[in-house]
Design a protein around this motif. Structure first.
Motif, short mmCIF file in Angstrom:
data_model
loop_
_atom_site.label_atom_id
_atom_site.label_comp_id
_atom_site.label_asym_id
_atom_site.label_seq_id
_atom_site.Cartn_x
_atom_site.Cartn_y
_atom_site.Cartn_z
N MET A 119 0.85 -1.17 0.00
CA MET A 119 0.00 0.00 0.00
C MET A 119 0.90 1.24 0.00
SD MET A 119 -2.96 1.13 2.76
CE MET A 119 -4.06 -0.18 2.35
N SER A 120 0.62 2.17 -0.90
CA SER A 120 1.41 3.40 -0.98
C SER A 120 1.07 4.32 0.19
CB SER A 120 1.14 4.11 -2.30
OG SER A 120 -0.16 4.70 -2.29
N ASP A 121 1.88 5.34 0.39
CA ASP A 121 1.61 6.33 1.43
C ASP A 121 0.27 7.02 1.19
OD1 ASP A 121 4.00 5.77 2.69
OD2 ASP A 121 5.04 7.53 1.90
N GLU A 122 -0.02 7.34 -0.08
CA GLU A 122 -1.30 8.00 -0.40
C GLU A 122 -2.47 7.06 -0.10
OE1 GLU A 122 -3.76 10.25 -3.98
OE2 GLU A 122 -1.72 9.59 -4.36
N GLU A 123 -2.35 5.80 -0.47
CA GLU A 123 -3.43 4.84 -0.21
C GLU A 123 -3.65 4.68 1.30
OE1 GLU A 123 -3.03 1.90 -4.08
OE2 GLU A 123 -1.74 1.58 -2.35
N ALA A 124 -2.56 4.62 2.06
CA ALA A 124 -2.66 4.49 3.51
C ALA A 124 -3.31 5.74 4.12
CB ALA A 124 -1.28 4.27 4.12
N PHE A 125 -2.93 6.91 3.64
CA PHE A 125 -3.51 8.17 4.10
C PHE A 125 -5.01 8.18 3.84
CE2 PHE A 125 -4.93 12.48 3.13
CZ PHE A 125 -4.54 13.18 4.26
N LEU A 126 -5.42 7.81 2.61
CA LEU A 126 -6.83 7.81 2.25
C LEU A 126 -7.61 6.76 3.04
CD1 LEU A 126 -6.57 8.41 -1.59
CD2 LEU A 126 -7.34 10.04 0.16
N ALA A 127 -7.01 5.62 3.31
CA ALA A 127 -7.68 4.59 4.11
C ALA A 127 -7.94 5.09 5.53
CB ALA A 127 -6.84 3.31 4.14
N ARG A 128 -6.94 5.74 6.13
CA ARG A 128 -7.13 6.31 7.48
C ARG A 128 -8.19 7.40 7.46
NH1 ARG A 128 -1.63 6.67 7.30
NH2 ARG A 128 -1.70 8.94 7.45
N LEU A 129 -8.16 8.24 6.43
CA LEU A 129 -9.14 9.31 6.32
C LEU A 129 -10.55 8.74 6.17
CD1 LEU A 129 -9.60 12.37 6.13
CD2 LEU A 129 -9.32 12.15 3.65
N ARG A 130 -10.70 7.71 5.33
CA ARG A 130 -12.03 7.07 5.17
C ARG A 130 -12.54 6.54 6.50
NH1 ARG A 130 -9.52 5.12 0.33
NH2 ARG A 130 -10.47 6.17 -1.45
N ASP A 131 -11.66 5.89 7.25
CA ASP A 131 -12.06 5.33 8.55
C ASP A 131 -12.49 6.43 9.52
OD1 ASP A 131 -11.57 2.74 7.69
OD2 ASP A 131 -9.60 2.62 8.66
N LEU A 132 -11.67 7.46 9.64
CA LEU A 132 -11.96 8.53 10.59
C LEU A 132 -13.20 9.33 10.22
CD1 LEU A 132 -8.30 9.76 11.16
CD2 LEU A 132 -9.73 8.55 12.81
N VAL A 133 -13.26 9.77 8.98
CA VAL A 133 -14.40 10.59 8.55
C VAL A 133 -15.67 9.73 8.45
CG1 VAL A 133 -15.30 12.04 6.69
CG2 VAL A 133 -12.93 12.28 7.41
N GLY A 134 -15.50 8.46 8.09
CA GLY A 134 -16.65 7.56 8.06
C GLY A 134 -17.29 7.43 9.44
N ALA A 135 -16.48 7.39 10.49
CA ALA A 135 -17.00 7.33 11.85
C ALA A 135 -17.79 8.59 12.19
CB ALA A 135 -15.85 7.14 12.85
#
Length: 70
Positions: free
Chosen positions: A1-17
């Motif tokens: 997983m690239s840095d951008e993909e990891a960043f977006l995955a964390r963002l999806r999790d946080l904002v999704g909550a």
């Protein structure tokens, strides 16, 4: 997983909550840019975007289709 993909995955999790919570109405992003020790910003320490700005916008406003965060 690239840095951008990891960043977006964390963002999806946080904002999704936030989107899924009945008790929260919003959030405040307190770190605009990364520092040498922390990697939480919209921009890196050289002021370059950490991810595609349009994808970040869609995640924040809840306009992105559900995607797995593998």
């Amino acid at each position: 997983m690239s840095d951008e993909e990891a960043f977006l995955a964390r963002l999806r999790d946080l904002v999704g909550a936030v989107h899924d919570s009945a008790g929260l109405a919003g959030f405040c992003w307190t770190q605009l840019t990364d520092t040498l020790q922390e990697k939480n910003g919209l921009l890196d320490e050289h002021r370059r975007t950490n991810a595609d700005v349009d994808v970040v916008r869609r995640i924040i406003v809840g306009a992105e289709p559900d995607q797995p965060n593998d």
